[in-house]
Scaffold this motif. Structure first.
Motif, PDB file in Angstrom:
ATOM      1  N   VAL A  94      38.974 -74.651  76.937  1.00 32.09           N
ATOM      2  CA  VAL A  94      38.008 -75.408  75.957  1.00 32.09           C
ATOM      3  C   VAL A  94      38.382 -75.536  74.753  1.00 32.09           C
ATOM      4  O   VAL A  94      38.523 -76.661  74.156  1.00 32.09           O
ATOM      5  CB  VAL A  94      36.508 -74.687  76.181  1.00 32.09           C
ATOM      6  N   THR A  95      38.928 -74.446  74.044  1.00 28.88           N
ATOM      7  CA  THR A  95      39.619 -74.399  72.792  1.00 28.88           C
ATOM      8  C   THR A  95      40.517 -73.436  72.546  1.00 28.88           C
ATOM      9  O   THR A  95      40.627 -72.567  73.307  1.00 28.88           O
ATOM     10  CB  THR A  95      38.428 -74.310  71.456  1.00 28.88           C
ATOM     11  N   LYS A  96      41.673 -73.646  71.716  1.00 22.71           N
ATOM     12  CA  LYS A  96      42.586 -72.696  71.563  1.00 22.71           C
ATOM     13  C   LYS A  96      42.299 -71.501  70.359  1.00 22.71           C
ATOM     14  O   LYS A  96      42.637 -70.760  70.240  1.00 22.71           O
ATOM     15  CB  LYS A  96      43.853 -73.414  71.131  1.00 22.71           C
ATOM     16  N   PHE A  97      41.039 -71.870  69.747  1.00 29.15           N
ATOM     17  CA  PHE A  97      40.576 -71.340  68.640  1.00 29.15           C
ATOM     18  C   PHE A  97      39.441 -70.744  68.868  1.00 29.15           C
ATOM     19  O   PHE A  97      38.422 -71.219  69.159  1.00 29.15           O
ATOM     20  CB  PHE A  97      40.300 -72.092  67.199  1.00 29.15           C
ATOM     21  N   VAL A  98      39.230 -69.367  69.291  1.00 27.78           N
ATOM     22  CA  VAL A  98      38.205 -68.398  69.355  1.00 27.78           C
ATOM     23  C   VAL A  98      37.853 -67.460  68.053  1.00 27.78           C
ATOM     24  O   VAL A  98      38.615 -66.861  67.908  1.00 27.78           O
ATOM     25  CB  VAL A  98      38.191 -67.599  70.598  1.00 27.78           C
ATOM     26  N   SER A  99      36.628 -67.563  67.501  1.00 28.26           N
ATOM     27  CA  SER A  99      36.208 -66.723  66.534  1.00 28.26           C
ATOM     28  C   SER A  99      35.939 -65.358  67.009  1.00 28.26           C
ATOM     29  O   SER A  99      35.701 -65.102  68.192  1.00 28.26           O
ATOM     30  CB  SER A  99      34.925 -67.366  65.822  1.00 28.26           C
ATOM     31  N   LYS A 100      36.067 -64.556  66.039  1.00 32.13           N
ATOM     32  CA  LYS A 100      35.899 -63.060  66.338  1.00 32.13           C
ATOM     33  C   LYS A 100      34.165 -62.986  66.898  1.00 32.13           C
ATOM     34  O   LYS A 100      34.114 -62.044  67.718  1.00 32.13           O
ATOM     35  CB  LYS A 100      35.827 -62.185  65.152  1.00 32.13           C
ATOM     36  N   ASN A 101      33.513 -63.751  66.249  1.00 30.47           N
ATOM     37  CA  ASN A 101      32.222 -63.560  66.678  1.00 30.47           C
ATOM     38  C   ASN A 101      31.753 -63.898  68.217  1.00 30.47           C
ATOM     39  O   ASN A 101      31.029 -63.186  68.970  1.00 30.47           O
ATOM     40  CB  ASN A 101      31.152 -64.412  65.810  1.00 30.47           C
ATOM     41  N   ILE A 102      32.499 -64.924  68.709  1.00 28.57           N
ATOM     42  CA  ILE A 102      32.392 -65.200  69.990  1.00 28.57           C
ATOM     43  C   ILE A 102      32.894 -64.028  70.952  1.00 28.57           C
ATOM     44  O   ILE A 102      32.480 -63.778  72.019  1.00 28.57           O
ATOM     45  CB  ILE A 102      33.151 -66.549  70.104  1.00 28.57           C
ATOM     46  N   ILE A 103      33.795 -63.560  70.608  1.00 27.06           N
ATOM     47  CA  ILE A 103      34.606 -62.473  71.292  1.00 27.06           C
ATOM     48  C   ILE A 103      33.820 -61.157  71.138  1.00 27.06           C
ATOM     49  O   ILE A 103      33.704 -60.720  72.471  1.00 27.06           O
ATOM     50  CB  ILE A 103      36.027 -61.863  70.633  1.00 27.06           C
ATOM     51  N   VAL A 104      33.001 -61.053  70.328  1.00 27.63           N
ATOM     52  CA  VAL A 104      32.226 -59.842  70.219  1.00 27.63           C
ATOM     53  C   VAL A 104      30.761 -59.992  71.137  1.00 27.63           C
ATOM     54  O   VAL A 104      30.318 -59.022  71.872  1.00 27.63           O
ATOM     55  CB  VAL A 104      31.566 -59.508  68.780  1.00 27.63           C
ATOM     56  N   VAL A 105      30.267 -61.378  71.144  1.00 25.06           N
ATOM     57  CA  VAL A 105      29.218 -61.716  72.038  1.00 25.06           C
ATOM     58  C   VAL A 105      29.663 -61.498  73.414  1.00 25.06           C
ATOM     59  O   VAL A 105      28.729 -61.081  74.147  1.00 25.06           O
ATOM     60  CB  VAL A 105      28.568 -63.145  71.671  1.00 25.06           C
ATOM     61  N   ILE A 106      30.827 -62.172  73.897  1.00 24.09           N
ATOM     62  CA  ILE A 106      31.095 -61.893  75.302  1.00 24.09           C
ATOM     63  C   ILE A 106      31.349 -60.573  75.739  1.00 24.09           C
ATOM     64  O   ILE A 106      30.931 -60.171  76.633  1.00 24.09           O
ATOM     65  CB  ILE A 106      32.621 -62.719  75.353  1.00 24.09           C
ATOM     66  N   LEU A 107      31.886 -59.729  74.460  1.00 23.83           N
ATOM     67  CA  LEU A 107      31.977 -58.478  74.890  1.00 23.83           C
ATOM     68  C   LEU A 107      30.745 -57.727  75.308  1.00 23.83           C
ATOM     69  O   LEU A 107      30.473 -56.774  76.210  1.00 23.83           O
ATOM     70  CB  LEU A 107      32.738 -57.403  73.752  1.00 23.83           C
ATOM     71  N   LEU A 108      29.773 -57.988  74.347  1.00 27.12           N
ATOM     72  CA  LEU A 108      28.400 -57.470  74.543  1.00 27.12           C
ATOM     73  C   LEU A 108      27.754 -57.902  75.823  1.00 27.12           C
ATOM     74  O   LEU A 108      27.156 -57.046  76.617  1.00 27.12           O
ATOM     75  CB  LEU A 108      27.450 -57.889  73.214  1.00 27.12           C
ATOM     76  N   ALA A 109      27.755 -59.024  76.275  1.00 26.84           N
ATOM     77  CA  ALA A 109      27.326 -59.654  77.314  1.00 26.84           C
ATOM     78  C   ALA A 109      27.931 -58.759  78.672  1.00 26.84           C
ATOM     79  O   ALA A 109      27.314 -58.388  79.592  1.00 26.84           O
ATOM     80  CB  ALA A 109      27.387 -61.151  77.344  1.00 26.84           C
ATOM     81  N   SER A 110      29.190 -58.838  78.444  1.00 25.50           N
ATOM     82  CA  SER A 110      29.960 -58.191  79.623  1.00 25.50           C
ATOM     83  C   SER A 110      29.463 -56.650  79.751  1.00 25.50           C
ATOM     84  O   SER A 110      29.352 -56.165  81.085  1.00 25.50           O
ATOM     85  CB  SER A 110      31.306 -58.441  79.386  1.00 25.50           C
ATOM     86  N   VAL A 111      29.709 -56.050  78.729  1.00 24.34           N
ATOM     87  CA  VAL A 111      29.174 -54.635  78.970  1.00 24.34           C
ATOM     88  C   VAL A 111      27.601 -54.526  79.135  1.00 24.34           C
ATOM     89  O   VAL A 111      27.495 -53.704  79.960  1.00 24.34           O
ATOM     90  CB  VAL A 111      29.333 -53.918  77.453  1.00 24.34           C
ATOM     91  N   ALA A 112      26.693 -55.136  78.630  1.00 24.92           N
ATOM     92  CA  ALA A 112      25.365 -55.181  79.191  1.00 24.92           C
ATOM     93  C   ALA A 112      25.308 -55.521  80.547  1.00 24.92           C
ATOM     94  O   ALA A 112      24.573 -54.862  81.246  1.00 24.92           O
ATOM     95  CB  ALA A 112      24.541 -56.001  78.287  1.00 24.92           C
ATOM     96  N   ALA A 113      26.081 -56.416  81.155  1.00 26.49           N
ATOM     97  CA  ALA A 113      25.860 -56.802  82.644  1.00 26.49           C
ATOM     98  C   ALA A 113      26.369 -55.723  83.521  1.00 26.49           C
ATOM     99  O   ALA A 113      25.910 -55.353  84.469  1.00 26.49           O
ATOM    100  CB  ALA A 113      26.521 -58.190  82.852  1.00 26.49           C
ATOM    101  N   THR A 114      27.551 -55.056  82.958  1.00 31.11           N
ATOM    102  CA  THR A 114      27.887 -54.052  83.684  1.00 31.11           C
ATOM    103  C   THR A 114      27.033 -52.870  83.723  1.00 31.11           C
ATOM    104  O   THR A 114      26.811 -52.101  84.796  1.00 31.11           O
ATOM    105  CB  THR A 114      29.329 -53.401  83.258  1.00 31.11           C
ATOM    106  N   ALA A 115      26.524 -52.520  82.598  1.00 27.74           N
ATOM    107  CA  ALA A 115      25.373 -51.446  82.555  1.00 27.74           C
ATOM    108  C   ALA A 115      24.323 -51.611  83.477  1.00 27.74           C
ATOM    109  O   ALA A 115      23.611 -50.706  83.899  1.00 27.74           O
ATOM    110  CB  ALA A 115      25.077 -51.269  80.904  1.00 27.74           C
TER     111      ALA A 115
END
Length: 125
Positions: A94-115
């Protein structure tokens, strides 16, 4: 994934149909797993919720879909890191530039889903 990269939402009725077909298939002793349909249902659900809330821009829909399949991947395979890496790989289309905020949101969603997966199914291998 092409629809996701273009920002087109996967229809919620497709997710419902996928859930029903997979349930019947697995209930009839089918040999394929439920991981693929689970990822598709999570992706559709994330996009549909965003669509209902008015987040209809193609870039936003792509990000929501990325959250959906990162969560589905992490919960299905009991591996939050795999969900994050898979999401980052797909975001590269989609894009070559990903902000830190997007990475954090993906991290939280992934951890919450695993939990959530571990809370409902235990710590399977």
């Amino acid at each position: 994934l092409m629809a996701v990269a273009r920002g087109k939402p996967i229809r919620f009725r497709c997710a419902v149909l996928r859930f029903i077909v997979t349930s019947v298939y697995l209930g009839a002793a089918g040999t394929l797993g439920a991981e693929g349909p689970a990822i598709q249902v999570c992706t559709s659900l994330a996009g549909s919720i965003g669509w209902v809330l008015g987040m209809r821009a193609p870039a936003t829909q792509s990000l929501l879909a990325t959250l959906g399949f990162a969560s589905g991947f992490a919960a299905s395979f009991n591996s939050p890191l795999a969900g994050i890496i898979f999401a980052m790989e797909e975001l590269g289309h989609v894009t070559k530039f990903v902000s830190k905020n997007i990475i954090v949101v993906i991290l939280l969603a992934s951890v919450a889903a695993t939990a959530a997966g571990r809370a409902t199914h235990g710590k399977w291998q």
